[in-house]
Design an enzyme around this catalytic site. Sequence first.
Site, PDB file in Angstrom:
ATOM      1  N   CYS A 160       0.837  -1.212   0.000  1.00 13.62           N
ATOM      2  CA  CYS A 160       0.000   0.000   0.000  1.00 13.62           C
ATOM      3  C   CYS A 160       0.867   1.255   0.000  1.00 13.62           C
ATOM      4  O   CYS A 160       0.533   2.251  -0.658  1.00 13.62           O
ATOM      5  CB  CYS A 160      -0.908   0.025   1.230  1.00 13.62           C
ATOM      6  SG  CYS A 160      -1.993  -1.396   1.344  1.00 13.62           S
ATOM      7  N   ARG A 189      -7.837  -4.490  -2.957  1.00 16.12           N
ATOM      8  CA  ARG A 189      -7.402  -3.322  -3.757  1.00 16.12           C
ATOM      9  C   ARG A 189      -8.420  -3.137  -4.893  1.00 16.12           C
ATOM     10  O   ARG A 189      -8.279  -3.729  -5.963  1.00 16.12           O
ATOM     11  CB  ARG A 189      -5.999  -3.561  -4.321  1.00 16.12           C
ATOM     12  CG  ARG A 189      -4.959  -3.766  -3.264  1.00 16.12           C
ATOM     13  CD  ARG A 189      -3.569  -3.993  -3.793  1.00 16.12           C
ATOM     14  NE  ARG A 189      -2.762  -4.610  -2.756  1.00 16.12           N
ATOM     15  CZ  ARG A 189      -2.213  -3.964  -1.736  1.00 16.12           C
ATOM     16  NH1 ARG A 189      -2.342  -2.662  -1.634  1.00 16.12           N
ATOM     17  NH2 ARG A 189      -1.514  -4.615  -0.815  1.00 16.12           N
TER      18      ARG A 189
HETATM   19  C1  BEZ Z   1       0.621  -4.614   1.834  1.00 14.83           C
HETATM   20  O1  BEZ Z   1       1.820  -4.797   1.862  1.00 14.83           O
HETATM   21  O2  BEZ Z   1       0.121  -3.557   1.450  1.00 14.83           O
HETATM   22  C2  BEZ Z   1      -0.282  -5.721   2.277  1.00 14.83           C
HETATM   23  C3  BEZ Z   1       0.100  -7.014   2.018  1.00 14.83           C
HETATM   24  C4  BEZ Z   1      -0.711  -8.044   2.435  1.00 14.83           C
HETATM   25  C5  BEZ Z   1      -1.900  -7.762   3.126  1.00 14.83           C
HETATM   26  C6  BEZ Z   1      -2.270  -6.458   3.348  1.00 14.83           C
HETATM   27  C7  BEZ Z   1      -1.456  -5.430   2.928  1.00 14.83           C
END
Ligand code: BEZ
Length: 238
Positions: free
Chosen positions: A54, A137
Amino acid sequence: MTETPAVAPTMPRIGDPAPSFTASTTQGEIQFPADYAGSWVIFFSHPADFTPVCTTEFMTFASMQEDFAKLNTKLVGLSVDGLYSHIAWLRTIKDKIVFRGMEDVEVTFPLIDDITMEIARKYGMIMPGEDSTKAVRAVFVVDPTGTIRTIIYYPLSLGRNFDELRRVIVALQTADVFAVATPADWRPGDPVIVPPAGSCGVAKDRMEGADEGVTCVDWFFCTKEISAEAVTEAIAAA
Ligand code: BEZ
């Protein structure tokens, strides 16, 4: 014993009016989509603040914000975190994070506090098979009339392709301005598709070259050239 029927989750679809809501964001309260009338919007969700994928997405969105603004496109983010978490995370991104040459990145587009998950549920951003406490997402492209024009979903582990998000905006605007469709992997400057005419008579005329600049290889497959410059000029003027 009567069983309570399961309530099917609802989500908006392409062509629907974007469901409206009032939200508290890092840039103050917004009324969506009313505050964005006349602009295109990329309304997107991310799973959680203080997570690496993110973080890279926010830095990329922020670095492309001006480019999207030139396409009359605004950005609105959402996660099921609260406002103080959002503010702390965005400050950390600005102060500390370096990614692909981007640093000191300030996120100035609104990030919605949706701790109750009300908005995320309304937009079908919670997919329990993936995670019942985080949004996936999701990307909703909303046009200047408040209509949903494109929906794209990615799972938690997969960061979005921002080049594709920009391409989607340009392709939708091109389709609107020129009343055409865009073929696989279309980029400005590539031939566009002239949708099949409503009647065989018109289609036959097309095959015989009645429409200037239109090339048909069959009644249903007609293309025409639009230069990249013409695309840029026309969508800027729209
Ligand atoms: C992230 O790195 O944004 C992420 C990865 C796995 C689950 C939730 C967020």
